[in-house]
Design a protein around this motif. Structure first.
Motif, PDB file in Angstrom:
ATOM      1  N   LEU A  34      -0.612  -2.296  -7.090  1.00  0.00           N
ATOM      2  CA  LEU A  34      -0.961  -0.902  -6.818  1.00  0.00           C
ATOM      3  C   LEU A  34       0.219  -0.270  -6.085  1.00  0.00           C
ATOM      4  O   LEU A  34       0.377  -0.412  -4.874  1.00  0.00           O
ATOM      5  CB  LEU A  34      -2.231  -0.809  -5.971  1.00  0.00           C
ATOM      6  N   GLU A  35       1.060   0.408  -6.850  1.00  0.00           N
ATOM      7  CA  GLU A  35       2.332   0.934  -6.353  1.00  0.00           C
ATOM      8  C   GLU A  35       2.357   2.455  -6.430  1.00  0.00           C
ATOM      9  O   GLU A  35       1.738   3.052  -7.320  1.00  0.00           O
ATOM     10  CB  GLU A  35       3.487   0.378  -7.191  1.00  0.00           C
ATOM     11  N   LEU A  36       3.093   3.070  -5.525  1.00  0.00           N
ATOM     12  CA  LEU A  36       3.189   4.525  -5.485  1.00  0.00           C
ATOM     13  C   LEU A  36       4.649   4.942  -5.377  1.00  0.00           C
ATOM     14  O   LEU A  36       5.428   4.326  -4.640  1.00  0.00           O
ATOM     15  CB  LEU A  36       2.388   5.061  -4.295  1.00  0.00           C
ATOM     16  N   MET A  37       5.013   5.977  -6.129  1.00  0.00           N
ATOM     17  CA  MET A  37       6.350   6.563  -6.052  1.00  0.00           C
ATOM     18  C   MET A  37       6.222   8.046  -5.737  1.00  0.00           C
ATOM     19  O   MET A  37       5.405   8.741  -6.348  1.00  0.00           O
ATOM     20  CB  MET A  37       7.084   6.396  -7.390  1.00  0.00           C
ATOM     21  N   ASP A  38       7.013   8.533  -4.781  1.00  0.00           N
ATOM     22  CA  ASP A  38       6.966   9.960  -4.465  1.00  0.00           C
ATOM     23  C   ASP A  38       7.850  10.754  -5.423  1.00  0.00           C
ATOM     24  O   ASP A  38       8.525  10.193  -6.300  1.00  0.00           O
ATOM     25  CB  ASP A  38       7.360  10.210  -3.001  1.00  0.00           C
ATOM     26  N   ARG A  39       7.858  12.069  -5.266  1.00  0.00           N
ATOM     27  CA  ARG A  39       8.596  12.965  -6.161  1.00  0.00           C
ATOM     28  C   ARG A  39      10.081  12.620  -6.211  1.00  0.00           C
ATOM     29  O   ARG A  39      10.693  12.595  -7.288  1.00  0.00           O
ATOM     30  CB  ARG A  39       8.428  14.409  -5.678  1.00  0.00           C
ATOM     31  N   THR A  40      10.689  12.338  -5.053  1.00  0.00           N
ATOM     32  CA  THR A  40      12.124  12.041  -5.015  1.00  0.00           C
ATOM     33  C   THR A  40      12.446  10.797  -5.831  1.00  0.00           C
ATOM     34  O   THR A  40      13.434  10.762  -6.583  1.00  0.00           O
ATOM     35  CB  THR A  40      12.574  11.852  -3.556  1.00  0.00           C
TER      36      THR A  40
END
Length: 457
Positions: A251-257
């Protein structure tokens, strides 16, 4: 002390090829992959192949009062493997044997120089699984993983390295060999010295053998990607997924940048409107059912698009963006500092939003990818190392991120360790009583202070 005497003593118990003295070569062993971490000049680099050779090195170091810096593959990100002036660098990369794989007891017995991916593939042949999977798993060593208590993408379901280390053989500072732990599935005899060594960054002893727990190999996982219009919405989805009792394998998350950096490099076609990308996977018997339930939660939390994979190949394509994140962020300015702050899952949105505010305050590009399922964030500060002012702001922003993590009830490191980079912050997190007790433990194992000096405290 004359280096000539040190090298002569070492040669008395080591083959010639195990001793490196050419400054042009020994200098290449001075540091790991961390930025802003001082490193000294080693007197000699030693590459032993046996436990007895490690014992000889430590006895020599104790007799001559020479510091010893243990090293693995040097993929660390905190300066824990950095040399100190005049030290013996004890590189364990040649101790790379898988001694045993036991499918009945579900254990592997390995030397510290075994590469994580090599072990993983070896146990797969027995239908078994070694879960800890740092992003550098193709290069990092088991000894280094133990030294820094490494994590990885699968921690949300399977936990970190510490949960798989059952027992250790450790050469102490004076050359004695200590065996800790067990080979059994259960065992609570005495103090848990095994756990004490995991994450100690080579400051208490030299790990020369490890007994590792294995699990049955799970089914092939399937993945899902969900795009969100805000970090807050993505973090709300994470909280709902965990609160509802789901057990994703990833369960991974990447921000806009991070998303835009990957888009710019790999032309993956992700919409410019994506403010956060959530990647999830299940390795359950029927992952499609679990992905459908998770997709519904993402949609309810505000996801603008949810894309589940139907095959392993499609899953790999969806997860490619996450794998490319660091490489893509390195292209932004040329140099990165990767932070490793872990917060309670309920504070994940506050951590990412606070990091964005810090980026604005210091005028820097800071991309965040996170092991969202366990709250472990990796804010990555992008800067030009040739620009003194930008480098200063990068370091200040790095510290501000750690302060934010502590304010939110988190910890300064979830898996990269303390090393040189964060030792000031370790004291802040532990408090004076905690530091006093930990220094006392260090004195018991290493009364002369020879093992990896200048790290942790």
């Amino acid at each position: 002390m004359d280096d000539t005497d040190l090298i002569a003593r070492l040669r008395a118990g080591l083959p010639e090829e195990a001793i490196l003295t050419d400054p042009g070569i020994t200098g290449s062993y001075a540091n790991d992959m961390a930025s802003f971490c001082e490193a000294g000049t080693p007197a000699v680099v030693v590459l032993p192949r046996t436990v007895e050779q490690v014992q000889h090195v430590m006895r020599t170091a104790t007799e001559l009062r020479v510091p010893v810096v243990p090293q693995g593959a040097r993929t660390g990100l905190s300066g824990a493997a950095n040399a100190s002036d005049g030290c013996i660098v004890l590189s364990l990369v040649k101790m790379d044997r898988i001694i045993e794989i036991n499918p009945v007891d579900r254990i592997a017995v390995v030397e510290p120089g075994v590469i994580n991916a090599v072990l993983s593939r070896a146990v797969n042949a027995y239908g078994l699984y070694y879960p800890p999977d740092p992003s550098s798993w193709e290069q990092c060593s088991i000894g280094g993983n133990i030294g820094t208590a490494s994590g990885g993408l699968c921690c949300v379901k399977y936990g970190v390295t510490a949960e798989y280390v059952l027992g250790l053989d450790v050469v102490l500072a004076d050359g004695r060999l200590l065996t800790t732990g067990r080979r059994t599935a259960k065992g609570v005899a005495g103090y848990d010295l095994t756990r004490l060594f995991v994450g100690s960054e080579g400051s208490l002893g030299i790990v020369v053998r490890a007994v590792l727990a294995l699990k049955p190999e799970p089914p092939q996982q399937l993945a899902l990607a969900a795009e969100f219009p805000s970090v807050a919405a993505a973090c709300e989805a994470v909280c709902e997924i965990m609160a509802r009792g789901h057990a994703p394998s990833l369960l991974e998350l990447m921000d806009r940048t991070s998303v835009r950096a990957v888009n710019d490099m790999a032309k993956m076609g992700l919409p410019d409107s994506t403010e956060a990308l959530l990647l999830a996977a299940f390795d359950t018997p029927d992952p499609a059912v679990d992905l459908a339930a998770l997709g519904e939660l993402c949609t309810a939390a505000g996801a603008t698009q949810v894309v589940p994979a139907e095959t392993a190949a499609e899953s790999d394509m969806l997860l490619q963006a996450r794998r490319l994140t660091l490489t893509a962020l390195e292209r932004v300015k040329g140099t990165t500092m990767i932070d490793d702050v872990c917060v309670p899952r309920s504070q994940l949105a506050a951590m990412l939003e606070g990091t964005a505010a810090i980026a604005g305050k210091y005028g820097l590009t800071i991309g965040v990818c996170a092991h969202a399922g366990d709250g472990n964030t990796h804010p990555t500060v992008c800067f030009d190392a040739a620009d003194a002012d930008e480098s200063r702001r990068a370091r200040e922003s790095f510290d501000a991120i750690m302060a934010l993590g502590l304010e939110l009830g988190g910890t300064i490191t979830g898996e990269h360790g303390v090393g040189v980079l964060k030792k000031e912050w370790l004291a802040r997190e532990l408090g004076p009583v905690g530091v006093e007790l930990q220094r006392g433990i260090k004195d018991v194992f290493d009364p002369l202070g020879l093992l990896n000096p200048g790290k942790l405290f």
